[in-house]
Design a protein around this motif. Sequence first.
Motif, PDB file in Angstrom:
ATOM      1  N   PRO A  27      57.067  21.230  29.102  1.00  0.00           N
ATOM      2  CA  PRO A  27      55.975  22.189  29.270  1.00  0.00           C
ATOM      3  C   PRO A  27      55.573  22.817  27.935  1.00  0.00           C
ATOM      4  N   ARG A  28      54.318  23.208  27.855  1.00  0.00           N
ATOM      5  CA  ARG A  28      53.829  23.929  26.672  1.00  0.00           C
ATOM      6  C   ARG A  28      54.483  25.297  26.587  1.00  0.00           C
ATOM      7  N   ARG A  29      54.657  25.917  27.739  1.00  0.00           N
ATOM      8  CA  ARG A  29      55.297  27.229  27.831  1.00  0.00           C
ATOM      9  C   ARG A  29      55.664  27.471  29.289  1.00  0.00           C
ATOM     10  N   VAL A  30      56.484  28.486  29.504  1.00  0.00           N
ATOM     11  CA  VAL A  30      56.965  28.819  30.846  1.00  0.00           C
ATOM     12  C   VAL A  30      56.922  30.332  30.986  1.00  0.00           C
ATOM     13  N   SER A  31      56.421  30.818  32.132  1.00  0.00           N
ATOM     14  CA  SER A  31      56.258  32.270  32.282  1.00  0.00           C
ATOM     15  C   SER A  31      56.530  32.734  33.701  1.00  0.00           C
ATOM     16  N   LEU A  32      56.646  34.036  33.827  1.00  0.00           N
ATOM     17  CA  LEU A  32      56.644  34.732  35.115  1.00  0.00           C
ATOM     18  C   LEU A  32      55.364  35.555  35.161  1.00  0.00           C
ATOM     19  N   CYS A  33      54.690  35.552  36.301  1.00  0.00           N
ATOM     20  CA  CYS A  33      53.455  36.314  36.434  1.00  0.00           C
ATOM     21  C   CYS A  33      53.585  37.302  37.594  1.00  0.00           C
ATOM     22  N   HIS A  34      53.279  38.560  37.299  1.00  0.00           N
ATOM     23  CA  HIS A  34      53.372  39.635  38.287  1.00  0.00           C
ATOM     24  C   HIS A  34      51.995  40.048  38.814  1.00  0.00           C
ATOM     25  N   CYS A  35      50.942  39.267  38.522  1.00  0.00           N
ATOM     26  CA  CYS A  35      49.606  39.660  38.990  1.00  0.00           C
ATOM     27  C   CYS A  35      49.573  39.684  40.516  1.00  0.00           C
ATOM     28  N   MET A  36      48.623  40.394  41.063  1.00  0.00           N
ATOM     29  CA  MET A  36      48.550  40.553  42.516  1.00  0.00           C
ATOM     30  C   MET A  36      48.250  39.233  43.220  1.00  0.00           C
ATOM     31  N   GLU A 108      63.205  27.690  31.492  1.00  0.00           N
ATOM     32  CA  GLU A 108      63.432  29.131  31.487  1.00  0.00           C
ATOM     33  C   GLU A 108      62.198  29.846  30.947  1.00  0.00           C
ATOM     34  N   PRO A 109      61.663  30.808  31.694  1.00  0.00           N
ATOM     35  CA  PRO A 109      60.496  31.555  31.207  1.00  0.00           C
ATOM     36  C   PRO A 109      60.804  32.302  29.915  1.00  0.00           C
ATOM     37  N   SER A 110      59.818  32.325  29.014  1.00  0.00           N
ATOM     38  CA  SER A 110      59.998  33.045  27.756  1.00  0.00           C
ATOM     39  C   SER A 110      59.187  34.338  27.706  1.00  0.00           C
ATOM     40  N   TYR A 111      58.304  34.540  28.695  1.00  0.00           N
ATOM     41  CA  TYR A 111      57.517  35.771  28.720  1.00  0.00           C
ATOM     42  C   TYR A 111      57.070  36.081  30.146  1.00  0.00           C
ATOM     43  N   GLU A 112      56.602  37.325  30.334  1.00  0.00           N
ATOM     44  CA  GLU A 112      56.107  37.795  31.625  1.00  0.00           C
ATOM     45  C   GLU A 112      54.718  38.387  31.442  1.00  0.00           C
ATOM     46  N   LEU A 113      53.834  38.096  32.411  1.00  0.00           N
ATOM     47  CA  LEU A 113      52.450  38.582  32.388  1.00  0.00           C
ATOM     48  C   LEU A 113      52.229  39.612  33.482  1.00  0.00           C
ATOM     49  N   TRP A 114      51.201  40.397  33.315  1.00  0.00           N
ATOM     50  CA  TRP A 114      50.765  41.382  34.302  1.00  0.00           C
ATOM     51  C   TRP A 114      51.911  42.296  34.728  1.00  0.00           C
ATOM     52  N   CYS A 115      52.652  42.749  33.731  1.00  0.00           N
ATOM     53  CA  CYS A 115      53.793  43.628  34.005  1.00  0.00           C
ATOM     54  C   CYS A 115      53.353  45.007  34.497  1.00  0.00           C
ATOM     55  N   CYS A 116      52.048  45.282  34.445  1.00  0.00           N
ATOM     56  CA  CYS A 116      51.547  46.522  35.040  1.00  0.00           C
ATOM     57  C   CYS A 116      51.771  46.516  36.557  1.00  0.00           C
ATOM     58  N   HIS A 117      52.028  45.339  37.138  1.00  0.00           N
ATOM     59  CA  HIS A 117      52.323  45.213  38.571  1.00  0.00           C
ATOM     60  C   HIS A 117      53.787  44.855  38.830  1.00  0.00           C
ATOM     61  N   LYS A 118      54.606  44.858  37.797  1.00  0.00           N
ATOM     62  CA  LYS A 118      56.018  44.475  37.926  1.00  0.00           C
ATOM     63  C   LYS A 118      56.777  45.518  38.726  1.00  0.00           C
ATOM     64  N   TYR A 130      53.964  41.393  28.755  1.00  0.00           N
ATOM     65  CA  TYR A 130      52.573  41.751  28.489  1.00  0.00           C
ATOM     66  C   TYR A 130      52.059  42.539  29.695  1.00  0.00           C
ATOM     67  N   ASP A 131      51.455  43.683  29.426  1.00  0.00           N
ATOM     68  CA  ASP A 131      50.958  44.534  30.496  1.00  0.00           C
ATOM     69  C   ASP A 131      49.936  43.806  31.363  1.00  0.00           C
ATOM     70  N   GLU A 132      49.125  42.976  30.724  1.00  0.00           N
ATOM     71  CA  GLU A 132      48.150  42.150  31.455  1.00  0.00           C
ATOM     72  C   GLU A 132      48.340  40.711  30.995  1.00  0.00           C
ATOM     73  N   GLY A 133      47.241  40.006  30.643  1.00  0.00           N
ATOM     74  CA  GLY A 133      47.348  38.629  30.214  1.00  0.00           C
ATOM     75  C   GLY A 133      47.971  38.495  28.839  1.00  0.00           C
ATOM     76  N   ARG A 134      48.409  37.282  28.532  1.00  0.00           N
ATOM     77  CA  ARG A 134      49.025  36.984  27.244  1.00  0.00           C
ATOM     78  C   ARG A 134      47.941  36.840  26.195  1.00  0.00           C
ATOM     79  N   PRO A 135      48.107  37.472  25.033  1.00  0.00           N
ATOM     80  CA  PRO A 135      47.113  37.299  23.961  1.00  0.00           C
ATOM     81  C   PRO A 135      47.079  35.840  23.518  1.00  0.00           C
ATOM     82  N   GLU A 136      45.895  35.334  23.244  1.00  0.00           N
ATOM     83  CA  GLU A 136      45.756  33.923  22.809  1.00  0.00           C
ATOM     84  C   GLU A 136      46.126  33.766  21.377  1.00  0.00           C
TER      85      GLU A 136
END
Length: 136
Positions: A27-36, A108-118, A130-136
């Motif tokens: 994979p290019r990257r692996v993440s956890l996403c907490h968005c609604m 294994e995820p290396s980052y988490e997105l939308w942590c404002c909903h974590k 990242y509080d919202e999306g990952r910066p490009e």
Amino acid sequence: MATNSEPVEETGGCACGALRFRVNARPRRVSLCHCMTCRRIHGNVFGGYAMFERSAVEFSGSTQAWQSSPGARRHFCPTCGSVAFMEYVSSDELDLPLGAFDRVGIYEPSYELWCCHKEPWLPAGVRDEYDEGRPE
């Protein structure tokens, strides 16, 4: 977790087996996403994804899709409803849910997105957040 000397081919699919996939790259990257949206489609407090170049993924079986945001479509198995993948309109990338792979513990995820909903009871500071999306 796969190392550089191990084969990169992995397989997975939906809960009922009607949809299968095979990846032939890391994979290019692996993440956890907490968005609604991820919370709701997974029926859990986050979604975990491995992101692959589209050409590295082969599917057998059919999916149905819906427009989950202006730039993304989410695909699911029409038989069992399992989340199959997410595709982006302006990208060559597909996001495959970690729970759909046949083997566990491979990515294994290396980052988490939308942590404002974590959820506040989940551990913080385990990986980049990242509080919202990952910066490009």
